[in-house]
Write a protein that holds these residues in place. Structure first.
Motif, PDB file in Angstrom:
ATOM      1  N   LYS A  73      -7.676  -3.461   0.154  1.00 47.70           N
ATOM      2  CA  LYS A  73      -7.964  -2.199   0.840  1.00 47.70           C
ATOM      3  C   LYS A  73      -6.828  -1.241   0.513  1.00 47.70           C
ATOM      4  O   LYS A  73      -5.667  -1.636   0.487  1.00 47.70           O
ATOM      5  CB  LYS A  73      -8.051  -2.446   2.343  1.00 47.70           C
ATOM      6  N   VAL A  74      -7.184   0.025   0.258  1.00 44.99           N
ATOM      7  CA  VAL A  74      -6.174   1.044  -0.004  1.00 44.99           C
ATOM      8  C   VAL A  74      -6.155   2.043   1.145  1.00 44.99           C
ATOM      9  O   VAL A  74      -7.119   2.166   1.896  1.00 44.99           O
ATOM     10  CB  VAL A  74      -6.397   1.758  -1.359  1.00 44.99           C
ATOM     11  N   ASN A  75      -5.032   2.756   1.275  1.00 47.68           N
ATOM     12  CA  ASN A  75      -4.882   3.664   2.415  1.00 47.68           C
ATOM     13  C   ASN A  75      -5.394   5.069   2.147  1.00 47.68           C
ATOM     14  O   ASN A  75      -5.524   5.854   3.073  1.00 47.68           O
ATOM     15  CB  ASN A  75      -3.421   3.722   2.879  1.00 47.68           C
ATOM     16  N   ARG A  76      -5.644   5.429   0.910  1.00 48.60           N
ATOM     17  CA  ARG A  76      -6.161   6.754   0.582  1.00 48.60           C
ATOM     18  C   ARG A  76      -7.299   6.593  -0.408  1.00 48.60           C
ATOM     19  O   ARG A  76      -7.196   5.830  -1.357  1.00 48.60           O
ATOM     20  CB  ARG A  76      -5.074   7.614  -0.061  1.00 48.60           C
ATOM     21  N   VAL A  85      -3.998   2.684  -8.665  1.00 53.24           N
ATOM     22  CA  VAL A  85      -4.189   1.282  -8.284  1.00 53.24           C
ATOM     23  C   VAL A  85      -4.765   0.496  -9.465  1.00 53.24           C
ATOM     24  O   VAL A  85      -4.297  -0.602  -9.773  1.00 53.24           O
ATOM     25  CB  VAL A  85      -5.088   1.171  -7.035  1.00 53.24           C
ATOM     26  N   GLU A  86      -5.755   1.047 -10.133  1.00 57.57           N
ATOM     27  CA  GLU A  86      -6.351   0.377 -11.288  1.00 57.57           C
ATOM     28  C   GLU A  86      -5.305   0.093 -12.361  1.00 57.57           C
ATOM     29  O   GLU A  86      -5.251  -1.010 -12.913  1.00 57.57           O
ATOM     30  CB  GLU A  86      -7.468   1.231 -11.881  1.00 57.57           C
ATOM     31  N   ALA A  87      -4.477   1.067 -12.671  1.00 55.87           N
ATOM     32  CA  ALA A  87      -3.447   0.892 -13.699  1.00 55.87           C
ATOM     33  C   ALA A  87      -2.457  -0.191 -13.303  1.00 55.87           C
ATOM     34  O   ALA A  87      -2.075  -1.034 -14.123  1.00 55.87           O
ATOM     35  CB  ALA A  87      -2.725   2.209 -13.953  1.00 55.87           C
ATOM     36  N   GLN A 126       3.736  -8.646  -6.551  1.00 57.42           N
ATOM     37  CA  GLN A 126       3.047  -7.739  -7.469  1.00 57.42           C
ATOM     38  C   GLN A 126       1.870  -7.003  -6.817  1.00 57.42           C
ATOM     39  O   GLN A 126       1.823  -5.776  -6.850  1.00 57.42           O
ATOM     40  CB  GLN A 126       2.565  -8.518  -8.695  1.00 57.42           C
ATOM     41  N   ILE A 127       0.950  -7.751  -6.225  1.00 57.97           N
ATOM     42  CA  ILE A 127      -0.256  -7.105  -5.689  1.00 57.97           C
ATOM     43  C   ILE A 127       0.066  -6.226  -4.485  1.00 57.97           C
ATOM     44  O   ILE A 127      -0.311  -5.055  -4.445  1.00 57.97           O
ATOM     45  CB  ILE A 127      -1.326  -8.156  -5.342  1.00 57.97           C
ATOM     46  N   LEU A 128       0.763  -6.775  -3.507  1.00 61.69           N
ATOM     47  CA  LEU A 128       1.080  -5.991  -2.313  1.00 61.69           C
ATOM     48  C   LEU A 128       2.152  -4.940  -2.573  1.00 61.69           C
ATOM     49  O   LEU A 128       2.368  -4.062  -1.739  1.00 61.69           O
ATOM     50  CB  LEU A 128       1.478  -6.911  -1.163  1.00 61.69           C
ATOM     51  N   ALA A 129       2.772  -4.990  -3.741  1.00 59.25           N
ATOM     52  CA  ALA A 129       3.741  -3.968  -4.125  1.00 59.25           C
ATOM     53  C   ALA A 129       3.068  -2.756  -4.778  1.00 59.25           C
ATOM     54  O   ALA A 129       3.716  -1.735  -5.010  1.00 59.25           O
ATOM     55  CB  ALA A 129       4.773  -4.559  -5.092  1.00 59.25           C
ATOM     56  N   VAL A 130       1.771  -2.864  -5.047  1.00 57.59           N
ATOM     57  CA  VAL A 130       1.045  -1.739  -5.652  1.00 57.59           C
ATOM     58  C   VAL A 130       0.944  -0.617  -4.618  1.00 57.59           C
ATOM     59  O   VAL A 130       0.506  -0.848  -3.488  1.00 57.59           O
ATOM     60  CB  VAL A 130      -0.369  -2.186  -6.106  1.00 57.59           C
ATOM     61  N   PRO A 131       1.370   0.592  -4.982  1.00 58.58           N
ATOM     62  CA  PRO A 131       1.274   1.712  -4.038  1.00 58.58           C
ATOM     63  C   PRO A 131      -0.162   1.898  -3.544  1.00 58.58           C
ATOM     64  O   PRO A 131      -1.107   1.750  -4.314  1.00 58.58           O
ATOM     65  CB  PRO A 131       1.714   2.922  -4.871  1.00 58.58           C
ATOM     66  N   HIS A 132      -0.294   2.183  -2.259  1.00 59.52           N
ATOM     67  CA  HIS A 132      -1.557   2.449  -1.576  1.00 59.52           C
ATOM     68  C   HIS A 132      -2.307   1.184  -1.149  1.00 59.52           C
ATOM     69  O   HIS A 132      -3.263   1.286  -0.388  1.00 59.52           O
ATOM     70  CB  HIS A 132      -2.492   3.362  -2.384  1.00 59.52           C
ATOM     71  N   VAL A 133      -1.938  -0.003  -1.642  1.00 60.94           N
ATOM     72  CA  VAL A 133      -2.602  -1.228  -1.195  1.00 60.94           C
ATOM     73  C   VAL A 133      -2.032  -1.592   0.175  1.00 60.94           C
ATOM     74  O   VAL A 133      -0.828  -1.760   0.333  1.00 60.94           O
ATOM     75  CB  VAL A 133      -2.405  -2.392  -2.195  1.00 60.94           C
TER      76      VAL A 133
END
Length: 154
Positions: A73-76, A85-87, A126-133
């Protein structure tokens, strides 16, 4: 593709079973001469119907025995957020598939990992470090029944 016919479908179906088949064998399997078969194959490649060729590797023999599906889930919700997020997700080597989905979550990714401890590191570092996740929900595959099966060619 405007000239997509039964012979093209036969070529595509056969290539999905054996992408390394020799042109002579492929031509025989679809009842064409080798030169006509090669022309059709090249046309399918140029049209982008055949996206590429690659080796399919055995995960277990590579020590990647854990398959995890993770809903994120993303916040925006915006095109810019999705692109970022995809990148970030596709840059993570353990992410072997990534989908933008509808429903309660925004992305579905497939992870190939060697162990639960390795997956934990991938998730936290890695995953939870992705901005907006902002949330990740994991589902672990017990056994793979079918993966990367051939596409139905209509």
């Amino acid at each position: 593709m405007s000239s997509f016919d039964a012979t093209d479908r036969a070529i595509l179906s056969r290539l999905q079973v054996d992408g390394r088949i020799a042109n002579n064998e492929l031509a025989e399997a679809v009842n064409l001469s080798p030169s006509a078969c090669l022309r059709r194959l090249r046309a399918l490649e140029q049209a982008g119907v055949i996206a590429g060729y690659r080796a399919e590797l055995d995960r277990e023999r590579l020590g990647l025995e854990l398959t995890v599906f993770v809903q994120l889930k993303v916040n925006r919700h915006s095109h810019e957020t999705s692109t970022q997020v995809e990148a970030a997700l596709t840059a993570i080597p353990a992410v072997v598939a990534c989908y933008l989905i509808s429903g309660e979550t925004d992305f579905l990714i497939e992870i190939a990992a060697g162990s639960l401890a390795e997956y934990e590191r991938i998730l936290l570092d890695q995953i939870l470090a992705v901005p907006h996740v902002v949330d990740a929900r994991s589902t672990f595959a017990i056994r793979t029944i079918k993966s990367r099966g051939p596409l139905p060619v209509r």
